[in-house]
Design a protein around this motif. Structure first.
Motif, short mmCIF file in Angstrom:
data_model
loop_
_atom_site.label_atom_id
_atom_site.label_comp_id
_atom_site.label_asym_id
_atom_site.label_seq_id
_atom_site.Cartn_x
_atom_site.Cartn_y
_atom_site.Cartn_z
N GLY A 74 0.85 -1.19 0.00
CA GLY A 74 0.00 0.00 0.00
C GLY A 74 0.88 1.24 0.00
O GLY A 74 1.87 1.29 0.74
N GLN A 75 0.57 2.20 -0.83
CA GLN A 75 1.38 3.41 -0.93
C GLN A 75 0.47 4.64 -1.02
O GLN A 75 -0.70 4.53 -1.38
CB GLN A 75 2.27 3.37 -2.18
CG GLN A 75 3.26 2.21 -2.22
CD GLN A 75 3.94 2.10 -3.57
OE1 GLN A 75 3.28 1.96 -4.60
NE2 GLN A 75 5.27 2.18 -3.59
N PHE A 76 1.02 5.79 -0.69
CA PHE A 76 0.31 7.04 -0.91
C PHE A 76 1.23 7.96 -1.72
O PHE A 76 2.45 7.86 -1.65
CB PHE A 76 -0.09 7.71 0.41
CG PHE A 76 1.07 8.14 1.27
CD1 PHE A 76 1.58 9.42 1.19
CD2 PHE A 76 1.64 7.25 2.18
CE1 PHE A 76 2.65 9.82 1.98
CE2 PHE A 76 2.71 7.64 2.98
CZ PHE A 76 3.22 8.93 2.88
N THR A 77 0.62 8.83 -2.52
CA THR A 77 1.42 9.71 -3.36
C THR A 77 0.70 11.02 -3.60
O THR A 77 -0.54 11.08 -3.58
CB THR A 77 1.74 9.04 -4.71
OG1 THR A 77 2.51 9.93 -5.51
CG2 THR A 77 0.47 8.68 -5.46
N GLU A 78 1.47 12.05 -3.83
CA GLU A 78 0.91 13.35 -4.21
C GLU A 78 1.00 13.55 -5.71
O GLU A 78 0.69 14.62 -6.23
CB GLU A 78 1.66 14.48 -3.48
CG GLU A 78 3.03 14.84 -4.02
CD GLU A 78 4.14 13.89 -3.62
OE1 GLU A 78 5.32 14.30 -3.70
OE2 GLU A 78 3.85 12.74 -3.24
N ARG A 79 1.39 12.48 -6.43
CA ARG A 79 1.61 12.57 -7.87
C ARG A 79 0.52 11.87 -8.68
O ARG A 79 0.72 11.57 -9.85
CB ARG A 79 2.98 11.99 -8.22
CG ARG A 79 4.13 12.72 -7.53
CD ARG A 79 5.46 12.07 -7.81
NE ARG A 79 6.55 12.74 -7.10
CZ ARG A 79 7.81 12.35 -7.11
NH1 ARG A 79 8.15 11.26 -7.80
NH2 ARG A 79 8.73 13.01 -6.44
N GLY A 80 -0.61 11.62 -8.06
CA GLY A 80 -1.71 11.00 -8.79
C GLY A 80 -2.35 11.99 -9.75
O GLY A 80 -2.10 13.20 -9.69
N GLU A 81 -3.17 11.46 -10.64
CA GLU A 81 -3.84 12.33 -11.60
C GLU A 81 -4.92 13.15 -10.91
O GLU A 81 -5.63 12.66 -10.04
CB GLU A 81 -4.47 11.49 -12.72
CG GLU A 81 -3.45 10.74 -13.57
CD GLU A 81 -4.11 9.94 -14.67
OE1 GLU A 81 -5.36 10.01 -14.78
OE2 GLU A 81 -3.40 9.26 -15.41
N GLY A 82 -5.03 14.40 -11.30
CA GLY A 82 -6.05 15.26 -10.73
C GLY A 82 -5.66 15.78 -9.35
O GLY A 82 -4.55 15.56 -8.86
N SER A 83 -6.60 16.45 -8.73
CA SER A 83 -6.35 17.03 -7.41
C SER A 83 -6.92 16.13 -6.32
O SER A 83 -7.62 15.15 -6.60
CB SER A 83 -7.00 18.41 -7.33
OG SER A 83 -8.38 18.33 -7.60
N ALA A 84 -6.61 16.46 -5.08
CA ALA A 84 -7.15 15.70 -3.95
C ALA A 84 -8.67 15.81 -3.94
O ALA A 84 -9.24 16.80 -4.43
CB ALA A 84 -6.57 16.23 -2.65
N VAL A 85 -9.34 14.82 -3.39
CA VAL A 85 -10.80 14.80 -3.42
C VAL A 85 -11.41 15.94 -2.60
O VAL A 85 -12.55 16.34 -2.83
CB VAL A 85 -11.35 13.44 -2.94
CG1 VAL A 85 -10.89 12.33 -3.86
CG2 VAL A 85 -10.95 13.15 -1.51
N VAL A 86 -10.64 16.44 -1.64
CA VAL A 86 -11.08 17.58 -0.83
C VAL A 86 -9.90 18.52 -0.68
O VAL A 86 -8.80 18.10 -0.32
CB VAL A 86 -11.57 17.14 0.57
CG1 VAL A 86 -11.90 18.36 1.42
CG2 VAL A 86 -12.79 16.24 0.46
N ALA A 87 -10.13 19.78 -0.95
CA ALA A 87 -9.06 20.77 -0.77
C ALA A 87 -9.00 21.15 0.71
O ALA A 87 -10.01 21.53 1.31
CB ALA A 87 -9.34 22.00 -1.62
N SER A 88 -7.85 21.01 1.32
CA SER A 88 -7.70 21.35 2.73
C SER A 88 -6.49 22.24 2.92
O SER A 88 -5.49 22.12 2.22
CB SER A 88 -7.56 20.08 3.59
OG SER A 88 -6.43 19.33 3.19
N LYS A 89 -6.59 23.12 3.88
CA LYS A 89 -5.51 24.04 4.18
C LYS A 89 -4.41 23.31 4.95
O LYS A 89 -4.69 22.67 5.97
CB LYS A 89 -6.03 25.22 5.00
CG LYS A 89 -4.97 26.27 5.31
CD LYS A 89 -5.57 27.41 6.11
CE LYS A 89 -4.51 28.46 6.44
NZ LYS A 89 -5.08 29.58 7.23
N PRO A 90 -3.17 23.39 4.50
CA PRO A 90 -2.07 22.72 5.22
C PRO A 90 -1.93 23.24 6.64
O PRO A 90 -2.12 24.43 6.90
CB PRO A 90 -0.84 23.07 4.38
CG PRO A 90 -1.37 23.38 3.02
CD PRO A 90 -2.70 24.04 3.26
#
Length: 227
Positions: A74-90
């Motif tokens: 299992g992996q996570f990435t910030e390089r997937g297609e499109g944007s995150a499903v919810v925009a959140s403030k860092p």
């Protein structure tokens, strides 16, 4: 313990990767950075860069073995297609150096790393599990396991095995026991595997075996409740 830190829209894509001989499932996602600190397995924000990658995640990758239909990676990435499903403030929380702590009600945190995050409250093995883990934790401290097996990976290991909480230890006890039996830990200053002193090794194997057996029994009991 980790997958629940992400949100999903249901959008996904499945492909077969010939090079890996595995199926790859891509899930559009976003990181739940506003969860209470005790809901994270450990303070991810101890490393600003790592925390930043988590917060930027937009895709979860699940690699599935076609022979067993089981997820093997299992992996996570910030390089997937499109944007995150919810925009959140860092967010930029500060790490105070504590991997575990007590909250205002006197409860140990992170809560999700305790046994009640893994097993039902009425699992008959919980009392013994708690006792054997405490014994194992003392033996690991005697053997200086915490010098390496911590979230900040002080001796950059290619595969970090975290053992500092009950839930992490329950998931990795088999790997720990194998390494101790084969004299593959600890590492010296040059990163070379060294055997433990005989007394420490014996004590660690005894406490580890007891803990491993109870983890197995507790999991089998849980499985039986689902049948």
């Amino acid at each position: 313990m980790y997958l629940s830190l992400f949100m999903f829209s249901g959008e996904h894509r499945v492909e077969y990767v010939q090079r890996e001989r595995l199926y790859l499932i891509r899930l559009q996602s976003a990181f739940r950075n506003r969860l209470p600190p005790g809901q994270f397995p450990y303070p991810f924000w101890h490393d600003e860069a790592k925390w930043g990658v988590y917060q930027a995640t937009n895709c979860i990758l699940l690699w599935v073995d076609p022979k067993t239909a089981r997820i093997v990676i299992g992996q996570f990435t910030e390089r997937g297609e499109g944007s995150a499903v919810v925009a959140s403030k860092p967010l930029s929380p500060k790490f105070d150096g504590n991997w575990m702590w007590m909250d205002k009600e006197g409860r140990i945190q992170p809560r999700v790393t305790l046994f009640d995050g893994l097993f039902r409250q009425h699992n008959p093995y919980l009392p013994k599990l708690d006792f054997t883990y405490r014994t194992l934790a003392l033996r690991m401290r005697d053997a200086q396991c915490e010098n390496c097996h911590m979230p900040n990976n002080p001796f950059p290991m290619r595969r970090l095995v975290i053992m500092h909480t009950p839930a992490h230890a329950a998931g990795e006890i088999g790997r720990l026991m194998k390494a101790v039996r084969e004299d593959r830990m600890p590492l010296d200053e040059a990163g070379i595997e060294q055997p433990l002193e005989p007394g420490l090794k014996r004590a660690l194997l005894e406490s580890g075996s007891a803990f491993e057996a109870l983890v197995k029994a507790a999991k089998e009991w849980e499985a039986a409740q689902r049948d």
